[in-house]
Design an enzyme around this catalytic site. Structure first.
Site, PDB file in Angstrom:
ATOM      1  N   LYS A 125      11.433  12.210   3.476  1.00 24.28           N
ATOM      2  CA  LYS A 125      10.381  12.567   2.509  1.00 24.28           C
ATOM      3  C   LYS A 125       9.850  11.400   1.678  1.00 24.28           C
ATOM      4  CE  LYS A 125      11.242  17.440   1.595  1.00 24.28           C
ATOM      5  NZ  LYS A 125      11.546  18.412   0.526  1.00 24.28           N
TER       6      LYS A 125
ATOM      7  N   ASP B  35       6.216  21.340  -2.492  1.00 20.76           N
ATOM      8  CA  ASP B  35       7.420  21.949  -3.078  1.00 20.76           C
ATOM      9  C   ASP B  35       7.171  22.429  -4.514  1.00 20.76           C
ATOM     10  OD1 ASP B  35       9.101  21.656  -0.864  1.00 20.76           O
ATOM     11  OD2 ASP B  35       9.633  19.609  -1.416  1.00 20.76           O
TER      12      ASP B  35
END
Ligand code: ATR
Length: 284
Positions: free
Chosen positions: A71, A107
């Site tokens: 990520k 997210d």
């Protein structure tokens, strides 16, 4: 399904990636929305990340998710970053537009939507967040964007908590505390919402994060863990009459936001939820 020359390809890169529920969830979402696309897992070892991203671009893969451990590193290989991705230094969704790759972080928005659908109000509230890892950054960002007045971060490793506070401090009032019984007890007395972003509670053998008898009655308690569906923290909170929310909503909505970025269409959230509930908890 019928795969033709026109079928669009989406996927997820991670290492490992075999446990990922996204292929199931996104494939079902494409089907439900009548979009001619497939979504496949790509296991990418860390040393192959740059080549893999180049390959996805070259193969005109239209979009992909990014999971652990890529990520942060993936940001180096993209052309553009969204504001959230830039600030959080992490990307979980990439869109490929004619060979130009833009990184997003869904997210935070996913977490926020999961609270909104449960009717949680954040405006002017005091939040206590446990944890200071990658997930905590996104959750903390969401809480501040959602309007909390104070974000109190509690973490075992104090330097890590300070690093997160430094990052999020520009968005609002952020304070950091060590994970100590007395400190936690004082913080909880004043809290409107508690969020666990640590991994404690996933395994049955995990010790409690803090003394759960100190959870104030009737507040909101969120655990971003979705398996088990009810961690010991949530169980204790429920017994105190609290509103409890697990991490399933965040998982669904981060995927829904990615779906919307890729397709420009509203995600079939209820289908995605049904698929995940069946897969995780065996519910119909
Ligand atoms: P993620 O990306 O999912 O957030 P992570 O970056 O590894 O994962 O972060 C895990 C979080 O869980 C951290 O806040 C970690 O605390 P430390 O920063 O002190 O390591 C927390 N955590 C994990 N195991 C823990 C334990 N046994 N007790 C307290 N906190 C724990």
């Amino acid at each position: 399904m019928k795969i033709t020359g026109k079928t669009a390809v989406y996927g997820i890169i991670g290492y490992p990636v075999k446990h990922s529920l996204s292929p199931l969830m996104q494939t079902e979402a494409f089907k439900e929305a009548g979009i001619d696309a497939v979504y496949v897992p790509f296991e990418v070892e860390p040393e192959n990340l740059e080549e893999a991203v180049k390959g996805l671009r070259a193969l005109s893969v239209k979009g992909f998710n990014v999971t652990v451990p890529h990520k942060e590193k993936v940001t180096e290989y993209l052309d553009f970053l969204s504001q959230e991705a830039e600030l959080l230094g992490a990307v979980n969704t990439v869109k490929n537009e004619d060979g130009e790759l833009t990184g997003y972080n869904t997210d935070a928005e996913g977490f926020l939507r999961s609270l909104l659908e449960e009717g949680v109000e954040l405006e002017d509230k005091k939040a206590v967040m446990f944890g200071a890892g990658g997930a905590a950054r996104a959750v903390g960002y969401a809480l501040l964007k959602g309007g909390v007045k104070f974000l109190n971060i509690v973490n075992r490793s104090f330097p890590k908590a300070k690093a997160v506070a430094e990052l999020l401090g520009r968005l609002g009032n952020v304070l950091v505390y060590p994970l100590k019984e007395g400190t936690v007890e004082t913080l909880l007395k004043d809290a409107d919402i508690i969020v666990n972003t640590t991994s404690l509670g996933m395994k049955e053998s995990d010790p409690p994060l803090f003394d759960y008898s100190k959870i104030p009655e009737g507040i909101t308690v969120v655990d971003i863990i979705y398996n088990p569906p009810e961690t010991p923290l949530l169980k204790a909170a429920k017994e105190k009459g609290c509103k409890t929310i697990n991490g399933l909503g965040m998982l669904i909505h981060q995927g829904a936001v990615a779906f919307e970025i890729w397709t420009g269409e509203k995600a079939p959230v209820e289908t995605m939820r049904r698929i995940l509930e069946r897969e995780l908890y065996g519910a119909l």
